[in-house]
Design an enzyme around this catalytic site. Sequence first.
Site, PDB file in Angstrom:
ATOM      1  N   ASN A 106     -19.713  -6.947   4.173  1.00 23.28           N
ATOM      2  CA  ASN A 106     -20.164  -6.118   5.187  1.00 23.28           C
ATOM      3  C   ASN A 106     -21.196  -6.139   4.067  1.00 23.28           C
ATOM      4  O   ASN A 106     -21.897  -6.097   3.225  1.00 23.28           O
ATOM      5  CB  ASN A 106     -18.549  -4.645   4.861  1.00 23.28           C
ATOM      6  CG  ASN A 106     -18.081  -4.617   3.754  1.00 23.28           C
ATOM      7  OD1 ASN A 106     -19.810  -4.579   2.977  1.00 23.28           O
ATOM      8  ND2 ASN A 106     -17.164  -3.911   3.259  1.00 23.28           N
ATOM      9  N   GLY A 135     -20.938  -3.951  14.985  1.00 21.60           N
ATOM     10  CA  GLY A 135     -20.364  -5.456  15.016  1.00 21.60           C
ATOM     11  C   GLY A 135     -21.600  -6.696  13.965  1.00 21.60           C
ATOM     12  O   GLY A 135     -20.974  -6.267  12.318  1.00 21.60           O
ATOM     13  N   THR A 189     -21.316  -8.140   8.579  1.00 23.80           N
ATOM     14  CA  THR A 189     -20.321  -7.335   9.126  1.00 23.80           C
ATOM     15  C   THR A 189     -21.126  -5.752   9.366  1.00 23.80           C
ATOM     16  O   THR A 189     -21.576  -5.760   8.231  1.00 23.80           O
ATOM     17  CB  THR A 189     -18.701  -6.546   9.246  1.00 23.80           C
ATOM     18  OG1 THR A 189     -18.494  -6.721   8.032  1.00 23.80           O
ATOM     19  CG2 THR A 189     -18.365  -8.709   9.441  1.00 23.80           C
ATOM     20  N   ASP A 192       0.688  -1.496   0.441  1.00 22.43           N
ATOM     21  CA  ASP A 192       0.497  -0.230  -0.180  1.00 22.43           C
ATOM     22  C   ASP A 192       0.763   1.515  -0.168  1.00 22.43           C
ATOM     23  O   ASP A 192       1.486   1.941   1.206  1.00 22.43           O
ATOM     24  CB  ASP A 192      -0.689  -0.114   1.494  1.00 22.43           C
ATOM     25  CG  ASP A 192      -1.789  -1.006   1.557  1.00 22.43           C
ATOM     26  OD1 ASP A 192      -1.834  -1.889   0.887  1.00 22.43           O
ATOM     27  OD2 ASP A 192      -2.738  -1.629   2.450  1.00 22.43           O
ATOM     28  N   ASP A 221     -10.862  -7.339   7.410  1.00 24.03           N
ATOM     29  CA  ASP A 221      -9.021  -8.359   7.452  1.00 24.03           C
ATOM     30  C   ASP A 221      -9.162  -9.240   8.666  1.00 24.03           C
ATOM     31  O   ASP A 221      -9.230 -10.247   8.716  1.00 24.03           O
ATOM     32  CB  ASP A 221      -8.330  -7.754   6.987  1.00 24.03           C
ATOM     33  CG  ASP A 221      -8.409  -7.304   5.101  1.00 24.03           C
ATOM     34  OD1 ASP A 221      -9.823  -8.196   4.496  1.00 24.03           O
ATOM     35  OD2 ASP A 221      -7.735  -6.371   4.479  1.00 24.03           O
ATOM     36  N   GLY A 251      -4.076   1.591  10.008  1.00 27.31           N
ATOM     37  CA  GLY A 251      -3.328   0.824   9.170  1.00 27.31           C
ATOM     38  C   GLY A 251      -3.765  -0.421   9.323  1.00 27.31           C
ATOM     39  O   GLY A 251      -4.599  -0.889   9.718  1.00 27.31           O
ATOM     40  N   ASP A 306      -8.274   3.885  13.476  1.00 26.64           N
ATOM     41  CA  ASP A 306      -8.662   3.940  12.115  1.00 26.64           C
ATOM     42  C   ASP A 306      -9.053   2.759  11.276  1.00 26.64           C
ATOM     43  O   ASP A 306      -8.577   1.664  11.880  1.00 26.64           O
ATOM     44  CB  ASP A 306      -7.561   3.683  11.229  1.00 26.64           C
ATOM     45  CG  ASP A 306      -6.863   3.548  10.356  1.00 26.64           C
ATOM     46  OD1 ASP A 306      -7.973   3.538   9.611  1.00 26.64           O
ATOM     47  OD2 ASP A 306      -6.123   3.341   9.934  1.00 26.64           O
ATOM     48  N   GLU A 362      -9.867 -10.144  -4.883  1.00 26.25           N
ATOM     49  CA  GLU A 362      -8.934  -9.925  -5.027  1.00 26.25           C
ATOM     50  C   GLU A 362      -7.844 -10.579  -5.888  1.00 26.25           C
ATOM     51  O   GLU A 362      -6.427  -9.866  -6.112  1.00 26.25           O
ATOM     52  CB  GLU A 362      -7.570  -8.918  -3.035  1.00 26.25           C
ATOM     53  CG  GLU A 362      -8.384  -7.779  -3.672  1.00 26.25           C
ATOM     54  CD  GLU A 362      -7.974  -7.127  -2.479  1.00 26.25           C
ATOM     55  OE1 GLU A 362      -7.945  -5.857  -2.729  1.00 26.25           O
ATOM     56  OE2 GLU A 362      -6.281  -7.819  -2.151  1.00 26.25           O
TER      57      GLU A 362
HETATM   58  N1  LIG Z   1     -15.665   1.897  14.634  1.00 29.35           N
HETATM   59  C1  LIG Z   1     -15.641   1.140  14.963  1.00 29.35           C
HETATM   60  N2  LIG Z   1     -16.272  -0.017  16.151  1.00 29.35           N
HETATM   61  C2  LIG Z   1     -15.780  -0.641  17.237  1.00 29.35           C
HETATM   62  N3  LIG Z   1     -15.584  -2.200  15.979  1.00 29.35           N
HETATM   63  C3  LIG Z   1     -15.964  -1.913  14.781  1.00 29.35           C
HETATM   64  C4  LIG Z   1     -15.719  -0.323  13.974  1.00 29.35           C
HETATM   65  N4  LIG Z   1     -15.674  -0.515  13.405  1.00 29.35           N
HETATM   66  C5  LIG Z   1     -15.256  -1.901  12.384  1.00 29.35           C
HETATM   67  N5  LIG Z   1     -15.519  -2.388  13.564  1.00 29.35           N
HETATM   68  C6  LIG Z   1     -15.109  -3.539  13.411  1.00 29.35           C
HETATM   69  O1  LIG Z   1     -14.630  -4.590  12.689  1.00 29.35           O
HETATM   70  C7  LIG Z   1     -15.842  -5.700  11.715  1.00 29.35           C
HETATM   71  C8  LIG Z   1     -15.689  -5.198  10.242  1.00 29.35           C
HETATM   72  O2  LIG Z   1     -16.190  -4.072   9.823  1.00 29.35           O
HETATM   73  P1  LIG Z   1     -16.803  -3.445   9.349  1.00 29.35           P
HETATM   74  O3  LIG Z   1     -16.749  -2.062   9.398  1.00 29.35           O
HETATM   75  O4  LIG Z   1     -18.390  -4.394   9.186  1.00 29.35           O
HETATM   76  O5  LIG Z   1     -15.851  -3.913   7.522  1.00 29.35           O
HETATM   77  P2  LIG Z   1     -15.244  -2.828   6.630  1.00 29.35           P
HETATM   78  O6  LIG Z   1     -13.892  -3.359   6.826  1.00 29.35           O
HETATM   79  O7  LIG Z   1     -15.287  -4.364   5.135  1.00 29.35           O
HETATM   80  O8  LIG Z   1     -15.624  -1.421   6.407  1.00 29.35           O
HETATM   81  C9  LIG Z   1     -17.295  -5.267  13.145  1.00 29.35           C
HETATM   82  O9  LIG Z   1     -18.002  -6.833  12.638  1.00 29.35           O
HETATM   83  C10 LIG Z   1     -16.702  -4.385  14.065  1.00 29.35           C
HETATM   84  O10 LIG Z   1     -16.632  -6.235  14.823  1.00 29.35           O
END
Ligand SMILES: Nc1ncnc2c1ncn2[C@@H]1O[C@H](COP(=O)(O)OP(=O)(O)O)[C@@H](O)[C@H]1O
Length: 278
Positions: free
Chosen positions: A184, A204, A199, A16, A227, A262, A221, A140
């Site tokens: 997601n 959650g 997700t 990246d 992943d 990251g 971040d 990918e």
């Molecule tokens: N802002 C956040 N606060 C707490 N946990 C998070 C947050 N964003 C993501 N997560 C955690 O990471 C997982 C995957 O995030 P998500 O945003 O749904 O997928 P992506 O990485 O594809 O955007 C969620 O199920 C949750 O456990």
Amino acid sequence: MRVSGNVVVIGSINLDVIAAVARLPRPGETALAQRVDVVPGGKGANQALGAARAGARVTLISAVGEDGEQYLRYLEKHGVSVQHVMRAPLATGRAYIAVDDQGENSIIVAAGANAALTAHWILRCQDVIRSADIVLVQQEIPTAAIREALTLAADAHVPTILNASPVDAASRELGDLATVVVVNEHENRLVGIPDAVVTLGAAGARWGDDAVRPMTATTVDTTGAGDAFAGALAAALAVGRSRSQALAMAVESGTSATQWAGAQPDGFEPVADLRNLS
Ligand SMILES: Nc1ncnc2c1ncn2[C@@H]1O[C@H](COP(=O)(O)OP(=O)(O)O)[C@@H](O)[C@H]1O
Ligand SMILES: [Mg+2]
């Protein structure tokens, strides 16, 4: 119950290249970068490291170019076997990411060596796939390679997880070949696979009737959260955890990935030819 399962991840390796800019350039415009960082990425490698961090024995099937050796040493150092990574006569995959002062980004991905990951190479790795406790793939890499991997695993009664990301026209068909699909909310709207693990960011994740909310945490971040989630889900299912236990462990890992900047917690020194850019 065993503590360490055998997870085979089949997916991408990318470097990246992240340029910080005051404002994203408009079409025809040039922006000067304030700094440039090169950090390890690619959904395959990110998820392999996620599964290793969750305690699994992990083998990554992937492809790099000559400039990928440093990345492979980094993966090995973090417990990921790279014996089945193919060497292609192409540059290692790269994601060119511009991030502005507001955290807004635009991303261009050059598949590079990832595009050379053929169904033929997957066939050559069939022994490691057949002996896995679980196989984890993302999108990918070429669809033919994913299809081959899911089919080989199914023939050997090895369960599979497809993380349908980046989602495309093949996701539905590939999802039908997989034991479990992880998406997601955005991807779920596009593919709509029944009984997928969905997700939900800060809310959650859910899997059928099970839903898990994260412990509230301050977010640094969210890059790579999905992943970390997928890698941990694979590690948990590989040792026979129940769906609800695996879901809870995956949410915990996803949320902890929002605590660092990251896609991976401890990146490597940038490769020599790019070091001078920062
Ligand atoms: N802002 C956040 N606060 C707490 N946990 C998070 C947050 N964003 C993501 N997560 C955690 O990471 C997982 C995957 O995030 P998500 O945003 O749904 O997928 P992506 O990485 O594809 O955007 C969620 O199920 C949750 O456990
Ligand atoms: Mg998110």
